[in-house]
Scaffold this active site. Structure first.
Site, PDB file in Angstrom:
ATOM      1  N   GLU A 559       0.973  -1.193  -0.039  1.00 51.44           N
ATOM      2  CA  GLU A 559       0.047  -0.084   0.121  1.00 51.44           C
ATOM      3  C   GLU A 559       0.832   1.320   0.025  1.00 51.44           C
ATOM      4  O   GLU A 559       1.690   1.450   1.067  1.00 51.44           O
ATOM      5  CB  GLU A 559      -1.032   0.202   1.211  1.00 51.44           C
ATOM      6  CG  GLU A 559      -1.731   1.165   1.457  1.00 51.44           C
ATOM      7  CD  GLU A 559      -2.638   1.407   2.562  1.00 51.44           C
ATOM      8  OE1 GLU A 559      -3.312   2.210   2.850  1.00 51.44           O
ATOM      9  OE2 GLU A 559      -2.726   0.170   3.153  1.00 51.44           O
ATOM     10  N   LYS A 691      -8.795 -14.736  15.889  1.00 53.13           N
ATOM     11  CA  LYS A 691      -8.743 -14.240  14.584  1.00 53.13           C
ATOM     12  C   LYS A 691     -10.163 -14.062  14.138  1.00 53.13           C
ATOM     13  O   LYS A 691     -10.696 -14.346  13.240  1.00 53.13           O
ATOM     14  CB  LYS A 691      -8.363 -15.608  13.653  1.00 53.13           C
ATOM     15  CG  LYS A 691      -6.659 -15.861  14.190  1.00 53.13           C
ATOM     16  CD  LYS A 691      -6.219 -17.032  13.288  1.00 53.13           C
ATOM     17  CE  LYS A 691      -4.778 -17.302  13.435  1.00 53.13           C
ATOM     18  NZ  LYS A 691      -4.422 -18.474  12.945  1.00 53.13           N
ATOM     19  N   ASP A 767       1.794 -14.321  12.535  1.00 53.05           N
ATOM     20  CA  ASP A 767       0.496 -14.628  12.033  1.00 53.05           C
ATOM     21  C   ASP A 767      -0.420 -13.493  11.687  1.00 53.05           C
ATOM     22  O   ASP A 767      -0.861 -12.740  12.305  1.00 53.05           O
ATOM     23  CB  ASP A 767      -0.146 -15.582  12.999  1.00 53.05           C
ATOM     24  CG  ASP A 767      -1.429 -16.375  12.207  1.00 53.05           C
ATOM     25  OD1 ASP A 767      -1.735 -15.947  11.196  1.00 53.05           O
ATOM     26  OD2 ASP A 767      -1.952 -17.249  13.028  1.00 53.05           O
ATOM     27  N   HIS A 866      -2.750  10.260  -2.133  1.00 54.85           N
ATOM     28  CA  HIS A 866      -2.741   8.970  -2.462  1.00 54.85           C
ATOM     29  C   HIS A 866      -2.943   8.876  -4.112  1.00 54.85           C
ATOM     30  O   HIS A 866      -2.549   7.993  -4.871  1.00 54.85           O
ATOM     31  CB  HIS A 866      -4.051   8.345  -1.970  1.00 54.85           C
ATOM     32  CG  HIS A 866      -4.056   7.569  -0.853  1.00 54.85           C
ATOM     33  ND1 HIS A 866      -3.700   6.228  -0.643  1.00 54.85           N
ATOM     34  CD2 HIS A 866      -3.950   7.880   0.549  1.00 54.85           C
ATOM     35  CE1 HIS A 866      -3.400   5.856   0.564  1.00 54.85           C
ATOM     36  NE2 HIS A 866      -3.733   7.076   1.325  1.00 54.85           N
TER      37      HIS A 866
END
Length: 888
Positions: A559, A691, A767, A866
């Site tokens: 990104e 998660k 993770d 951006h």
């Protein structure tokens, strides 16, 4: 049934190597000492004259015996050369030498203990050496060396014993019965040699089943730290264990051996007990005469020296044939240890493997990693090979040739794993592997399987097409390609070829690299069915001034503007005097679900767990599973008959999911002893919660709970962040607080904490899926200072699930990022401190990212930045395979 027994035996031997080795040596010494001075007191040449043994030996017999000895020594030498295929001639050579020496000593002790005649030992020694077969020892060692940890070594040795044990037992039985036929021949020398042969087979069997697996387990355990904490057997050429099904014996052969054994047993029974017409006394007399032990023949004399001096003189005195044999043995030993394949020895020396770039044969070159022609020894030109498109074309004769590491590498795209500053690019590394010519067309599967199962050849003598052929025929599981190939990289390459044929676009994998990566750290730990690695750009934000220290924070992301924005936030924090942070709580959780017959029963269990007595019982069981896991809290909740128990425990520097799960299982087993009617539904009942968005993580915390704060002076807000304190506070209230509340967010009271958390997680081997809970964050801003123009900002993150050991942190690039932060590995002085420090760094970096993004929003710069920095300027229509080009 037999395999299960042998597996249990192998696991016991591998788990207690010291006890087994000491027990074997003690048993040998005891058997020797029990009979040394209490057995037959008639020793020919010392206290008795034995005329029967003073026979003239023909010169032809001496020549034949000398040749036989030399052949036996050469046979042992070649056996040791086969052991070299495993990679280390010292580790396995010593293990093999221990096997031979122990077998010989044990055979001698057994024969002496049973009061047998030893005068035939000189003639029978070559026969004994020829009976030694180290192929099974080599196979068992392969099972051990294909392990990634000491626990896996024990499991693999047990698995090898389960496969090899029944076969070896049957073979030893058949050998004893066949050789035992010679003991009924009536020829004295043949009887002695055959008797010794039977004892040798039994001794080999005993040592293989006890001493050798214990020795291999112990050697690998002692060498586990020889490569900076990584097991030495993780090298690629150590991981060449064969497929289990290929090691399993042929059932037809086994049945033939059993029938043969039964027949030989009948022969022995008939010859020894049924067909022997001689009386018992006559037989005894005859045996005495035949062995030269008759009282009328032997004459007693007074010994002139002590017994040990007599034995020592017999050992020192050598004939010319013994001198020849000993000279050959010493010559081969010196050649084997000092002069044979020194290159192989140097590559396996105890230096950092990262400092020596691995030079391997590239099976199918990829344009993405190597675009220059490869240099070959002796100025041989490499044949041009086609790209990895999966299309079968007519193949030329493949030649596997050693490569030379290029010293001049202009415009070369490479992927280097490790400390590149330690690499000596001026050195030329040349492997001494002979060239292997492979056929044009794939050979039959049966022939390929024989080559694959041959310890001297193996997969490197098979072409890629032949390996693919075996995979398609289900002889090789696709998921075991890395294990069976001579290098992990070749296994990945073959899997890519298999996959390319199944894709709609065969060239899809062309730009997914796979070369020059240490797959030994991936196998069995991080990923399965590997087809390459994903190079993700890694940027650095910093310096982040946190708690009086400066950190350069690595961030892996695709990104645009993310690293630049975070870097601006770090600069603003640094100009404001730095940030402060604290870890509020440390405890990983696991929430199993159990069921009882009635809801009232669940309530009773809940009440018992909340008592000090119940907690103490569960804590004792939980803590016994690890030296780091210490149960700190139990949180219970009931839904009907279901009882949800949330175990919370510290886990040292590990993220801790596996550690806590292990303790949870043990605790539930103990709980079941107190409440037998309890049914364990799942060790994870989503009450952890892992998660998934969950209010319990936001309220109770999970992993590390951290808070970070900083004061940004008004001048820095204006000049660096290009906005005002009032504007930032206004945006923060209406966006992060009110906006998130309107959306019903749980723990999402922030601008983009997940961006920074995920980027750091990917760079540092965490993770990545745990960014769900780890990104829980509330960002607060207030006006401060004498004139209320300064900006006070804080970020509170209650559930950062993070660790510095285990999982992806074992990979070298991820370790490099952790080393940048000074938190790689476990903290020896204060276990868990590295993980807590990393959590503080994450929280501080999140605050820097929040500061910069909120400033951009307040100033209206977000969209503009951006549009400039986060949009590709490449014309997609010029790219091959682009959708826009196809539809145009």
């Amino acid at each position: 049934m037999l395999s299960r027994l042998f597996r249990m035996h192998g696991l016991f031997v591998a788990s207690h190597p010291w006890e087994v080795i000491v027990g074997t040596v003690t048993l040998t010494i005891c058997m020797m000492s029990m009979n040394m001075f209490t057995g037959n007191n008639k020793i020919c040449g010392w206290n008795y004259e034995c005329p029967k043994f003073e026979e003239d030996v023909l010169s032809s017999d001496i020549i034949i015996l000398t040749i036989t000895r030399c052949i036996a020594i050469l046979y042992i030498y070649f056996q040791f050369q086969n052991l070299r295929q495993l990679g280390s001639k010292y580790i396995l050579g010593i293990a093999g030498l221990f096997t031979i020496f122990s077998s010989f000593v044990f055979s001698t002790v057994v024969i002496h203990f049973l009061d047998k005649e030893l005068t035939g030992l000189n003639e029978a020694l070559p026969f004994f050496l020829l009976l030694i077969d180290l192929s099974r020892a080599s196979t068992l060692a392969k099972f051990a060396l294909s392990s990634n940890s000491q626990d896996e070594v024990r499991e693999n040795i047990a698995r090898g014993m389960a496969i090899l044990g029944p076969t070896f037992t049957l073979d030893a039985l058949v050998e004893c019965l066949v050789i035992g036929v010679g003991t009924m021949s009536g020829v004295r020398q043949l009887e002695i040699m055959c008797c010794f042969g039977c004892m040798s087979v039994l001794a080999n069997y005993f040592v293989f089943m006890t001493f050798f697996p214990a020795c291999v387990s112990l050697v690998l355990e002692l060498s586990r730290e020889s490569r900076e904490g990584r097991p030495i057997w993780l090298l690629s050429h150590f991981a060449r264990v064969l497929e289990e099904e290929e090691n399993k014996p042929n059932p037809v052969t086994q049945r033939v051996k059993m029938i043969m054994s039964l027949g030989l047993v009948l022969v022995h029974a008939h010859s020894r007990w049924i067909a022997d017409p001689s009386p018992q006394n006559s037989t005894a007399d005859t045996s005495k005469v035949s062995l030269g032990l008759d009282e009328n023949v032997s004459k007693r004399i007074e010994p002139s020296v002590s017994l040990w001096q007599f034995y020592l003189s017999k050992m020192i005195s050598m004939d010319i044939e013994q001198v020849i044999t000993l000279s050959l043995a010493l010559l081969l030993a010196v050649k084997y240890i000092f002069f044979e394949q020194t290159e192989t020895e140097s590559t396996l020396s105890l230096k950092n493997p990262i400092t020596s770039p691995v030079v391997t044969q590239k099976k199918v070159p990829d344009d993405c990693c190597r675009r220059e022609p490869m240099l070959v020894r002796n100025n041989q030109k490499c044949d041009s090979v086609e790209e990895e498109t999966g299309i079968n074309r007519e193949r030329k004769v493949e030649v596997i040739k050693p490569l030379v590491a290029e010293t001049d590498t202009p415009n070369r795209a490479t992927f280097v794993v490790g400390n590149s500053s330690l690499l000596d690019t001026s050195s030329v590394l040349v492997t001494q592997e002979p060239e292997i010519e492979l056929p044009r067309e794939p050979r039959p599967n049966e022939e390929c399987l024989q080559i694959l199962g041959n310890a001297e050849k193996g997969a490197k003598f098979l072409s890629d097409a032949e390996i693919i052929q075996l995979v398609i025929a289900k002889h090789i599981p696709a998921y075991k390609l890395e294990t069976l190939m001579e290098t992990h990289e070749r296994g990945v390459s073959i899997r890519r070829q298999l996959l390319s044929k199944k894709l709609s676009e065969p060239s899809s994998l062309q730009y997914l690299p796979y070369r020059d990566y240490n797959y030994s750290l991936v196998m069995g730990a991080c990923c399965e069915n590997v087809i390459g690695y994903m190079p993700i750009p890694v940027g650095v934000a910093g310096p982040l001034c946190l708690d009086g220290k400066e950190f350069q924070v690595p961030m892996a992301t695709t990104e645009g503007c993310l690293v630049a924005s975070t870097n601006r936030g770090c600069r603003a924090i640094g100009l404001g005097g730095g940030a402060s942070s604290r870890v509020l709580a440390d405890g990983m959780t696991r929430g199993p679900v159990v069921r009882l017959p009635r809801a009232c029963d669940s309530a009773e269990v809940k009440a018992w767990l909340e008592t000090s007595e119940g907690f103490a019982v569960i804590k004792e069981a939980f803590d016994s599973t690890s030296r780091f896991a210490r149960l700190r809290k139990l949180h219970t909740s009931i839904a009907g008959r279901n009882l949800y128990i949330r175990f919370q425990s510290r886990s040292g520097d590990a993220m801790g999911m596996n550690m806590i799960s292990k303790g949870t299982e043990k605790a539930l087993s103990k709980l079941h002893e107190y409440f037998p009617e309890m049914q364990i539904l799942a060790v994870s009942g989503n009450y952890c919660t892992d998660k998934k968005p969950a209010a319990i993580n936001w309220i109770e915390g999970r992993g590390k709970s951290a808070v970070c704060e900083a004061v940004i002076p008004a001048k820095v807000v204006r000049e660096v962040l290009k906005t005002t304190t009032e504007a930032m506070i206004e945006v923060n209230i209406n966006k992060n607080l009110v906006g998130s509340a309107m959306a019903g967010s749980i723990g999402g009271y922030n601008a983009h904490a997940a961006n920074i958390v995920t980027a750091i997680y990917i760079a540092c081997g965490q993770d990545a899926a745990q960014n769900v809970g780890s990104s829980n964050c509330i960002t607060l801003m207030e006006a401060s200072g004498p004139t209320n123009e300064d900006l006070y900002i804080s970020c509170t993150m209650p559930s950062i699930e993070i660790g510095t050991v285990g999982g992806g942190t074992n990979l070298l690039p991820q370790q490099a990022c952790l080393q940048m932060l000074g938190v790689q590995g476990a903290c020896k002085d204060n276990p868990g401190e590295n993980a807590r420090q990393l959590a503080r760094i994450v929280c501080g970096t999140v605050m820097a990212g929040e500061l910069s993004l909120m400033a951009a929003l307040a100033a209206g710069h977000l969209v503009k930045s951006h549009m400039i920095h986060n949009r590709s300027k490449i014309n997609l229509q010029d790219l091959q395979g682009a959708c826009t080009k196809k539809t145009a």
